[in-house]
Design an enzyme around this catalytic site. Structure first.
Site, PDB file in Angstrom:
ATOM      1  N   HIS A  81       0.857  -1.186   0.000  1.00 16.26           N
ATOM      2  CA  HIS A  81       0.000   0.000   0.000  1.00 16.26           C
ATOM      3  C   HIS A  81       0.885   1.224   0.000  1.00 16.26           C
ATOM      4  O   HIS A  81       1.960   1.225   0.583  1.00 16.26           O
ATOM      5  CB  HIS A  81      -0.899   0.005   1.240  1.00 16.26           C
ATOM      6  CG  HIS A  81      -2.097   0.885   1.092  1.00 16.26           C
ATOM      7  ND1 HIS A  81      -3.218   0.517   0.396  1.00 16.26           N
ATOM      8  CD2 HIS A  81      -2.355   2.126   1.561  1.00 16.26           C
ATOM      9  CE1 HIS A  81      -4.123   1.483   0.446  1.00 16.26           C
ATOM     10  NE2 HIS A  81      -3.618   2.473   1.139  1.00 16.26           N
ATOM     11  N   ASP A 160     -13.370   2.920   8.070  1.00  9.38           N
ATOM     12  CA  ASP A 160     -12.425   3.586   7.167  1.00  9.38           C
ATOM     13  C   ASP A 160     -13.121   4.024   5.891  1.00  9.38           C
ATOM     14  O   ASP A 160     -12.834   5.096   5.356  1.00  9.38           O
ATOM     15  CB  ASP A 160     -11.230   2.683   6.819  1.00  9.38           C
ATOM     16  CG  ASP A 160     -10.300   3.407   5.836  1.00  9.38           C
ATOM     17  OD1 ASP A 160      -9.829   4.504   6.195  1.00  9.38           O
ATOM     18  OD2 ASP A 160     -10.085   2.926   4.719  1.00  9.38           O
ATOM     19  N   ARG A 167     -12.556  12.494   5.018  1.00  8.97           N
ATOM     20  CA  ARG A 167     -11.269  13.200   5.109  1.00  8.97           C
ATOM     21  C   ARG A 167     -10.915  13.845   3.779  1.00  8.97           C
ATOM     22  O   ARG A 167     -10.343  14.931   3.731  1.00  8.97           O
ATOM     23  CB  ARG A 167     -10.155  12.214   5.517  1.00  8.97           C
ATOM     24  CG  ARG A 167     -10.230  11.800   6.969  1.00  8.97           C
ATOM     25  CD  ARG A 167      -9.327  10.606   7.227  1.00  8.97           C
ATOM     26  NE  ARG A 167      -7.956  10.843   6.863  1.00  8.97           N
ATOM     27  CZ  ARG A 167      -7.162   9.921   6.285  1.00  8.97           C
ATOM     28  NH1 ARG A 167      -7.612   8.712   6.024  1.00  8.97           N
ATOM     29  NH2 ARG A 167      -5.923  10.209   6.006  1.00  8.97           N
ATOM     30  N   SER A 182      -6.217   4.400   8.788  1.00 10.69           N
ATOM     31  CA  SER A 182      -6.887   4.115   7.524  1.00 10.69           C
ATOM     32  C   SER A 182      -6.212   2.965   6.784  1.00 10.69           C
ATOM     33  O   SER A 182      -6.855   1.989   6.382  1.00 10.69           O
ATOM     34  CB  SER A 182      -6.868   5.391   6.667  1.00 10.69           C
ATOM     35  OG  SER A 182      -7.222   5.107   5.347  1.00 10.69           O
ATOM     36  N   LYS A 186      -7.684  -1.506   7.009  1.00  7.25           N
ATOM     37  CA  LYS A 186      -8.201  -2.343   5.925  1.00  7.25           C
ATOM     38  C   LYS A 186      -7.240  -3.478   5.582  1.00  7.25           C
ATOM     39  O   LYS A 186      -7.652  -4.563   5.189  1.00  7.25           O
ATOM     40  CB  LYS A 186      -8.614  -1.532   4.702  1.00  7.25           C
ATOM     41  CG  LYS A 186      -7.652  -0.531   4.190  1.00  7.25           C
ATOM     42  CD  LYS A 186      -8.332   0.373   3.133  1.00  7.25           C
ATOM     43  CE  LYS A 186      -7.397   1.464   2.680  1.00  7.25           C
ATOM     44  NZ  LYS A 186      -7.724   2.765   3.214  1.00  7.25           N
TER      45      LYS A 186
HETATM   46  N1  URA Z   1      -4.128   5.561   1.723  1.00  9.41           N
HETATM   47  C1  URA Z   1      -5.122   5.191   2.565  1.00  9.41           C
HETATM   48  O1  URA Z   1      -5.706   4.124   2.404  1.00  9.41           O
HETATM   49  N2  URA Z   1      -5.471   6.006   3.558  1.00  9.41           N
HETATM   50  C2  URA Z   1      -4.845   7.185   3.766  1.00  9.41           C
HETATM   51  O2  URA Z   1      -5.193   7.872   4.695  1.00  9.41           O
HETATM   52  C3  URA Z   1      -3.817   7.582   2.896  1.00  9.41           C
HETATM   53  C4  URA Z   1      -3.463   6.743   1.867  1.00  9.41           C
END
Ligand code: URA
Length: 413
Positions: A81, A160, A167, A182, A186
């Site tokens: 990620h 989230d 956000r 966040s 996940k």
């Molecule tokens: N990626 C995410 O999933 N959440 C964030 O807050 C920033 C990048």
């Protein structure tokens, strides 16, 4: 404490206990805490930040807002990620490569956030590609082809899902606690064994300095490992776009080019770096050099491209069908000199102005628009040289070309 008292305590810089954090997050997920209270809470966190125990509690509360997946395959399940970048299409290139290397990749991705693009929006430029799968569908795609890139199902970290969208439109994205909660909620809820995080810094990242990126990376690694997922992080430079293409359909095209053995070097190199570290962390390969060779071989023999096509098909799309690209409008330099700076976030915002991202929750996305950005920092250019091509509707072209032209700084050295 009631919700207003929790917001007040955070506004005043107090450390919240796990119970209060759990209460506000669970309430937001079940709808009893409205958007306006959560916006105020997110802004209080943005200004006052959180301690490590608070961030662990926040992440845990977000995981506990939904279900957790488990994977019973003999292969390790892994994921990557990014903290968000402009032109960042690494997930689309890396997921199929990894799936050819004896790991499973249940990749939960997000939509555009602030000026940064979202993997799900990019994939939806492939006609028919369904990003919203049920837990069972997600599992069967991963079982069938080894990788799936999908949104968190409504049942996976639902807090989230709501907070991410909130956000995006309340200027509360660049906050270490909120980013950690966040991303990790996940990923951990998706049940992965090993996770590599690409933590970006620079003009196109939420962390503007390398120091802040290091802080974010340390917190992600600490919290991820504390909550039981083997987590590693790499810091990468986002002072200029990754690759040339910025947008949705254009980024899929560039991802395909990389898997065909073409495409920009920076995209291929970062993909190999993150992927090789992940394969070592997952215990699939003994060292990074061997892991890199193995990943590169999936490009060289065409298996990764085939795997991407397979994954797209499993999601209802057809990778071989050309994707729509809006009319191209050139952007040329108005002076000669050296490119000294690129305001990369402005390029992301220019894509949003063209309709390729959202200004408020639920805005539709025009997948056909984007930017081909042709110059790099340090490059010498002459007046009249091409800086970029902008793909957008005719009537938005003057605004878009101006925005892109204004995003670079030209100097003498
Ligand atoms: N990626 C995410 O999933 N959440 C964030 O807050 C920033 C990048």
């Amino acid at each position: 404490m009631n919700v207003a008292q929790i917001i007040e305590a955070k506004r005043d810089g107090k450390e919240l206990d796990a119970k209060s954090i759990q209460q506000i997050i669970a309430g937001y997920a079940d709808g009893s805490v409205p958007d306006y209270q959560m916006s105020a809470f997110a802004m209080a966190v943005y200004f006052q930040s959180m301690t490590e125990p608070e961030i662990v509690a926040l992440t845990k509360a977000m995981i506990d807002s939904g279900e957790r997946l488990t994977w019973d395959s003999a292969k390790p399940s892994v994921d990557k990620h990014s903290t968000g970048g402009v032109g960042d299409k690494i997930s689309i290139v890396l997921a199929p490569m990894l799936a050819c290397c004896d790991v499973e990749v249940p990749m939960i991705s997000g939509r555009g956030l602030g000026p940064t693009g979202g993997t799900l929006d990019k994939l939806e430029s492939i006609e028919g590609y369904r990003t919203e799968l049920s837990g069972d569908e997600f599992r069967s795609v991963v079982n069938w082809c080894g990788c799936s890139i999908a949104s968190a199902s409504a049942k996976l970290a639902p807090a989230d899902r709501k907070l991410y969208a909130l956000r995006d439109v309340t200027a509360t994205v660049p906050s270490i606690p909120l980013i950690v909660g966040s991303i990790l909620s996940k990923k951990i809820a998706a049940g992965v064994d090993a996770l590599v995080l690409d933590v970006k810094w620079g003009s196109g990242a939420f962390m503007k300095t390398i120091d802040d990126a290091n802080k974010l990376a340390d917190m992600l690694v600490t919290v991820g490992n504390q909550l039981g997922t083997k987590t590693i992080a790499e810091i990468s430079d986002m002072n200029q776009p990754l690759g040339k293409m910025i947008g949705n359909a254009v980024e899929i095209d560039e991802s395909v080019a990389v898997l065909e053995g073409d495409g920009p070097d920076d995209v291929r190199e970062l993909t190999l770096l993150l992927g090789s570290k992940l394969l070592v962390a997952a215990g699939t390969e003994p060292d990074q050099a061997i892991a890199t060779k193995r990943l590169q071989s999936t490009i060289d023999d065409g298996t990764a491209l085939k795997k991407l096509a397979e994954m797209v098909e499993a999601h209802g799309g057809d990778l071989s069908r050309p994707r729509k690209r809006a009319t191209s409008h050139p952007v040329t330099s108005i002076e000669s000199g050296v490119i000294t700076r690129i305001n990369t976030d402005r390029l992301g915002l220019a894509v949003i102005e063209m309709g390729g991202g959202r200004k408020k929750i639920g805005d539709p996305v025009d997948h056909s628009c984007g930017i081909e950005f042709c110059v790099r920092i340090g490059e010498q250019i002459s007046k009249g040289d091409a800086i970029a091509n902008v793909f957008c509707d005719e009537k938005l072209a003057p605004l878009a070309t101006n925005l892109v032209g204004a995003a670079i700084g030209i100097g003498t050295t």
